[in-house]
Design a protein around this motif. Structure first.
Motif, mmCIF file in Angstrom:
data_model
loop_
_atom_site.group_PDB
_atom_site.id
_atom_site.type_symbol
_atom_site.label_atom_id
_atom_site.label_comp_id
_atom_site.label_asym_id
_atom_site.label_seq_id
_atom_site.Cartn_x
_atom_site.Cartn_y
_atom_site.Cartn_z
ATOM 1 N N LEU A 132 39.102 -9.569 59.781
ATOM 2 C CA LEU A 132 36.967 -9.716 60.114
ATOM 3 C C LEU A 132 36.501 -8.167 58.840
ATOM 4 C CD1 LEU A 132 35.445 -11.520 62.850
ATOM 5 C CD2 LEU A 132 36.619 -12.592 60.989
ATOM 6 N N GLY A 133 35.316 -8.160 59.016
ATOM 7 C CA GLY A 133 34.505 -6.429 58.539
ATOM 8 C C GLY A 133 35.525 -6.975 56.360
ATOM 9 N N ARG A 134 36.173 -7.404 56.575
ATOM 10 C CA ARG A 134 36.269 -7.122 54.898
ATOM 11 C C ARG A 134 36.584 -8.810 53.910
ATOM 12 N NH1 ARG A 134 41.038 -3.336 54.637
ATOM 13 N NH2 ARG A 134 40.831 -1.529 55.790
ATOM 14 N N GLN B 222 33.632 -13.363 65.741
ATOM 15 C CA GLN B 222 33.005 -12.206 65.587
ATOM 16 C C GLN B 222 33.526 -11.402 66.843
ATOM 17 O OE1 GLN B 222 29.480 -10.998 64.174
ATOM 18 N NE2 GLN B 222 29.897 -9.551 64.947
#
Length: 431
Positions: free
Chosen positions: A256-258, A299
């Motif tokens: 996550l986060g990209r 998340q």
């Protein structure tokens, strides 16, 4: 000619008790729309089309429907096997799919290098590119072990044989190129770890115990190298022509986060070869990245218990911050929580369940970590089943059993994955 590079779909993945079927279905719908809007001529899937060697029936149906959808669009499809894919399973339909403009390279074939050089034709039926379709290379496919070899000798031998295989396939493509009136780009594929690539926790190590990463010098001078296996999109050369497309959906929380993306290669901007064909367009970038929408909200939260509870309370669950709000509408958030504490807290899971009650959240994993490194072992020894996934428990059981050798471990793991798939399908039928 426009060629789309993607990889690591992992159709049929069983993710912490959750099916990824809806996400993969939404991704394929989006992909087909992109093929239409960008007038894509060919698609390369660089390994791990499936998550296991025995994928569930719905994953196989998606695979075969994809072939039909590409055929309907007159878009050629090239699929190379990854380390998750079963050679025998891919071979079942390989010959049939070839009649539908889908070429499958399931295993290295030293006796038939021709099968690894695939022509990509334009709308007029003329060869516009060659694909050196190299799948995941198992050591036994490219070399034979010799008695008395040291670990270093095996490593160097494997490196040499992999390099030789790539070079022989590339040279054959070059020879075929000479038969054309004008040369066309030569594109390579690979499913492996190349030096410089950053992996995620969902990536299985390749060539464990012998060769963990290949230097880019091993590869011939392809015009483009379509890589798979690493799930984070990234280039491994300065010019960006040797690159990983990454997976289309996050296959672990640490992905996550990209943004997830895929690559579109335009041979009309491939420099010297395009100039020779009078197709060069200096305004056109040869490589374009297309960001893939998010199909499932996920998340990962980390902190002490008080901080994590506040983060849960502050989650923006009613309003999407992304342009994909219509896609995410009605989806529960999949949540992973890591609680950091110096002392063992017995009611962590209970407190978190109370915090998400009434919210569109599904708590998939809870982990506890000590802020003091010396307490790590004590923490791990007191982990409860609620903190572990089903796979975690199975893997810990295997690791703790000295009577099980590597071959038996592989067999047991395959049987275990098959049981998980059957359980998932049974639950979906009941629902």
């Amino acid at each position: 000619m426009k060629i789309l590079h993607t990889s690591d779909w992992h159709l049929g993945q069983h993710f912490m008790g959750k099916s990824r079927r809806d996400e993969h279905k939404a991704f394929i719908v989006w992909l087909l729309a992109l093929v239409d809007s960008e007038s894509i001529d060919a698609v390369i899937i660089a390994g791990d089309i499936f998550d296991t060697g025995s994928p569930p029936s719905y994953a196989r149906e998606m695979y075969h429907q994809l072939v039909l959808d590409m055929k309907a669009r007159e878009c050629q499809l090239v699929i190379v096997a990854g380390n998750h894919d079963s050679v025998s399973m891919l071979n079942e339909s390989k010959s049939l799919l070839s009649y539908l403009d889908t070429q499958v390279s399931s295993q290295a074939n030293l006796d038939d290098l021709e099968s690894h050089v695939i022509p990509l034709n334009d709308k007029n039926g003329e060869v516009s590119a060659w694909v050196c379709a190299v799948p995941y290379l198992r050591p036994k496919d490219v070399m034979k072990s010799a008695a008395g070899q040291s670990e270093q000798d095996k490593k160097l031998g494997l490196l040499q044989h992999i390099g030789d295989f790539y070079q022989h396939v590339f040279e054959l493509a070059c020879e075929k190129n000479k038969t054309l009136k004008l040369p066309v780009p030569i594109i390579g594929t690979g499913h492996l770890t190349a030096m410089g690539g950053q992996v995620s926790e969902s990536v299985r190590d390749l060539y464990v115990g012998t060769l963990e990463a290949l230097p880019t010098s091993v590869f011939p001078k392809f015009d483009y190298l379509a890589l798979g296996h690493i799930h984070r999109a990234q280039a491994i050369t300065k010019d960006g022509r040797f690159r990983y497309s990454g997976s289309p959906i996050p296959l672990s929380f640490d992905e996550l986060g990209r943004d997830k993306s895929l690559v579109v290669i335009d041979t009309a901007a491939f420099g010297d070869q395009a100039l020779a064909m009078d197709l060069f367009d200096e305004r056109q970038e040869p490589i374009q990245l297309h960001t893939i929408p998010t199909f499932q909200p996920m998340q990962s939260l980390k902190g002490n218990l008080k901080d994590v509870l506040k983060q849960i309370a502050d989650l923006p669950l009613t309003e999407s911050k992304t342009k994909d709000c219509s896609i995410l509408e009605g989806k529960n958030l999949w949540l992973e929580v890591t609680v950091i504490a110096d002392e063992y807290l017995s009611d962590v899971h209970k407190r978190l369940v109370e915090a998400i009650e009434g919210k569109p959240i599904e708590l998939l994993r809870v982990m506890r970590k000590s802020a003091v490194e010396t307490k790590r072992d004590a923490f791990e020894s007191r982990q409860t089943l609620s903190e572990l996934t089903v796979k975690d428990v199975f893997e810990k059981s295997l690791q703790g059993n000295a009577d099980i050798d590597e071959e038996e471990s592989v067999i047991l793991t395959n049987l275990f994955n098959h049981c998980l798939i059957e359980m998932e399908e049974s639950q979906e039928q009941q629902a």
